[in-house]
Design a protein around this motif. Sequence first.
Motif, PDB file in Angstrom:
ATOM      1  N   ALA A  41     -70.358  47.500 -66.854  1.00  0.00           N
ATOM      2  CA  ALA A  41     -69.702  47.574 -68.148  1.00  0.00           C
ATOM      3  C   ALA A  41     -68.872  48.849 -68.233  1.00  0.00           C
ATOM      4  N   ALA A  42     -68.010  48.885 -69.258  1.00  0.00           N
ATOM      5  CA  ALA A  42     -67.212  50.084 -69.509  1.00  0.00           C
ATOM      6  C   ALA A  42     -66.974  50.219 -71.009  1.00  0.00           C
ATOM      7  N   VAL A  43     -66.930  51.461 -71.461  1.00  0.00           N
ATOM      8  CA  VAL A  43     -66.552  51.794 -72.831  1.00  0.00           C
ATOM      9  C   VAL A  43     -65.417  52.801 -72.721  1.00  0.00           C
ATOM     10  N   SER A  44     -64.320  52.519 -73.404  1.00  0.00           N
ATOM     11  CA  SER A  44     -63.171  53.424 -73.371  1.00  0.00           C
ATOM     12  C   SER A  44     -62.776  53.815 -74.779  1.00  0.00           C
ATOM     13  N   VAL A  45     -62.445  55.083 -74.943  1.00  0.00           N
ATOM     14  CA  VAL A  45     -61.932  55.609 -76.198  1.00  0.00           C
ATOM     15  C   VAL A  45     -60.571  56.220 -75.896  1.00  0.00           C
ATOM     16  N   ASN A  46     -59.531  55.608 -76.434  1.00  0.00           N
ATOM     17  CA  ASN A  46     -58.147  56.074 -76.237  1.00  0.00           C
ATOM     18  C   ASN A  46     -57.749  56.171 -74.763  1.00  0.00           C
ATOM     19  N   ARG A  47     -58.267  55.262 -73.930  1.00  0.00           N
ATOM     20  CA  ARG A  47     -57.893  55.239 -72.505  1.00  0.00           C
ATOM     21  C   ARG A  47     -57.644  53.794 -72.094  1.00  0.00           C
ATOM     22  N   PHE A  48     -56.500  53.272 -72.531  1.00  0.00           N
ATOM     23  CA  PHE A  48     -56.176  51.875 -72.309  1.00  0.00           C
ATOM     24  C   PHE A  48     -56.094  51.527 -70.824  1.00  0.00           C
ATOM     25  N   LYS A  49     -55.536  52.420 -70.007  1.00  0.00           N
ATOM     26  CA  LYS A  49     -55.420  52.130 -68.568  1.00  0.00           C
ATOM     27  C   LYS A  49     -56.792  51.943 -67.924  1.00  0.00           C
ATOM     28  N   ASP A  50     -57.741  52.808 -68.271  1.00  0.00           N
ATOM     29  CA  ASP A  50     -59.100  52.664 -67.730  1.00  0.00           C
ATOM     30  C   ASP A  50     -59.710  51.339 -68.159  1.00  0.00           C
ATOM     31  N   PHE A  51     -59.520  50.997 -69.450  1.00  0.00           N
ATOM     32  CA  PHE A  51     -60.102  49.755 -69.947  1.00  0.00           C
ATOM     33  C   PHE A  51     -59.475  48.544 -69.265  1.00  0.00           C
ATOM     34  N   SER A  52     -58.160  48.546 -69.124  1.00  0.00           N
ATOM     35  CA  SER A  52     -57.480  47.426 -68.464  1.00  0.00           C
ATOM     36  C   SER A  52     -57.965  47.257 -67.029  1.00  0.00           C
ATOM     37  N   ALA A  53     -58.124  48.373 -66.338  1.00  0.00           N
ATOM     38  CA  ALA A  53     -58.613  48.319 -64.960  1.00  0.00           C
ATOM     39  C   ALA A  53     -60.050  47.810 -64.912  1.00  0.00           C
ATOM     40  N   ALA A  54     -60.899  48.292 -65.810  1.00  0.00           N
ATOM     41  CA  ALA A  54     -62.296  47.840 -65.844  1.00  0.00           C
ATOM     42  C   ALA A  54     -62.368  46.345 -66.121  1.00  0.00           C
ATOM     43  N   ARG A  55     -61.550  45.868 -67.043  1.00  0.00           N
ATOM     44  CA  ARG A  55     -61.527  44.432 -67.359  1.00  0.00           C
ATOM     45  C   ARG A  55     -61.124  43.618 -66.133  1.00  0.00           C
ATOM     46  N   ARG A  56     -60.077  44.069 -65.438  1.00  0.00           N
ATOM     47  CA  ARG A  56     -59.610  43.367 -64.234  1.00  0.00           C
ATOM     48  C   ARG A  56     -60.685  43.379 -63.150  1.00  0.00           C
ATOM     49  N   LEU A  57     -61.321  44.529 -62.947  1.00  0.00           N
ATOM     50  CA  LEU A  57     -62.352  44.653 -61.910  1.00  0.00           C
ATOM     51  C   LEU A  57     -63.575  43.790 -62.224  1.00  0.00           C
ATOM     52  N   LEU A  58     -64.020  43.820 -63.478  1.00  0.00           N
ATOM     53  CA  LEU A  58     -65.200  43.046 -63.862  1.00  0.00           C
ATOM     54  C   LEU A  58     -64.921  41.548 -63.822  1.00  0.00           C
ATOM     55  N   ARG A  59     -63.799  41.129 -64.369  1.00  0.00           N
ATOM     56  CA  ARG A  59     -63.472  39.697 -64.384  1.00  0.00           C
ATOM     57  C   ARG A  59     -63.237  39.150 -62.986  1.00  0.00           C
ATOM     58  N   GLY A  60     -62.675  39.980 -62.114  1.00  0.00           N
ATOM     59  CA  GLY A  60     -62.407  39.553 -60.749  1.00  0.00           C
ATOM     60  C   GLY A  60     -63.561  39.791 -59.799  1.00  0.00           C
ATOM     61  N   ASN A  61     -64.649  40.365 -60.337  1.00  0.00           N
ATOM     62  CA  ASN A  61     -65.819  40.698 -59.510  1.00  0.00           C
ATOM     63  C   ASN A  61     -65.401  41.544 -58.302  1.00  0.00           C
ATOM     64  N   ILE A  62     -64.554  42.528 -58.566  1.00  0.00           N
ATOM     65  CA  ILE A  62     -64.002  43.398 -57.526  1.00  0.00           C
ATOM     66  C   ILE A  62     -64.851  44.660 -57.429  1.00  0.00           C
ATOM     67  N   ALA A  63     -65.293  44.964 -56.226  1.00  0.00           N
ATOM     68  CA  ALA A  63     -66.135  46.144 -56.008  1.00  0.00           C
ATOM     69  C   ALA A  63     -65.292  47.419 -56.073  1.00  0.00           C
ATOM     70  N   VAL A  64     -65.869  48.450 -56.649  1.00  0.00           N
ATOM     71  CA  VAL A  64     -65.249  49.772 -56.716  1.00  0.00           C
ATOM     72  C   VAL A  64     -66.371  50.786 -56.533  1.00  0.00           C
ATOM     73  N   THR A  65     -66.089  51.857 -55.821  1.00  0.00           N
ATOM     74  CA  THR A  65     -67.139  52.835 -55.554  1.00  0.00           C
ATOM     75  C   THR A  65     -67.358  53.741 -56.763  1.00  0.00           C
ATOM     76  N   THR A  66     -68.531  54.343 -56.813  1.00  0.00           N
ATOM     77  CA  THR A  66     -68.807  55.286 -57.899  1.00  0.00           C
ATOM     78  C   THR A  66     -67.889  56.500 -57.807  1.00  0.00           C
ATOM     79  N   ASP A  67     -67.507  56.883 -56.593  1.00  0.00           N
ATOM     80  CA  ASP A  67     -66.571  57.996 -56.425  1.00  0.00           C
ATOM     81  C   ASP A  67     -65.215  57.651 -57.045  1.00  0.00           C
ATOM     82  N   GLN A  68     -64.763  56.418 -56.858  1.00  0.00           N
ATOM     83  CA  GLN A  68     -63.493  55.986 -57.441  1.00  0.00           C
ATOM     84  C   GLN A  68     -63.575  55.973 -58.964  1.00  0.00           C
ATOM     85  N   LEU A  69     -64.676  55.484 -59.491  1.00  0.00           N
ATOM     86  CA  LEU A  69     -64.838  55.435 -60.946  1.00  0.00           C
ATOM     87  C   LEU A  69     -64.825  56.822 -61.558  1.00  0.00           C
ATOM     88  N   ALA A  70     -65.431  57.779 -60.896  1.00  0.00           N
ATOM     89  CA  ALA A  70     -65.584  59.128 -61.438  1.00  0.00           C
ATOM     90  C   ALA A  70     -64.335  59.989 -61.264  1.00  0.00           C
TER      91      ALA A  70
END
Length: 76
Positions: A41-70
Amino acid sequence: QYDLSIQVIGMLDDYDRVLFRGTVEEGSWSAFYVCGGLMQAAVSVNRFKDFSAARRLLRGNIAVTTDQLADASLEL
């Protein structure tokens, strides 16, 4: 909410780690909820790009590393 754009995607009930981009002091941040190395899951406050990316990654079941997220210098 007023001057805040708060967006949530995914299920926040099962996670073992939370990774952040941005800060509350900056007025924009995202929290990525991870379980077993996978974003749940993701929660974004005033960070539309992060939210859009999280939505794409979650819906597409695309793996991303914790290093990339951070790492806010990387686009997701």
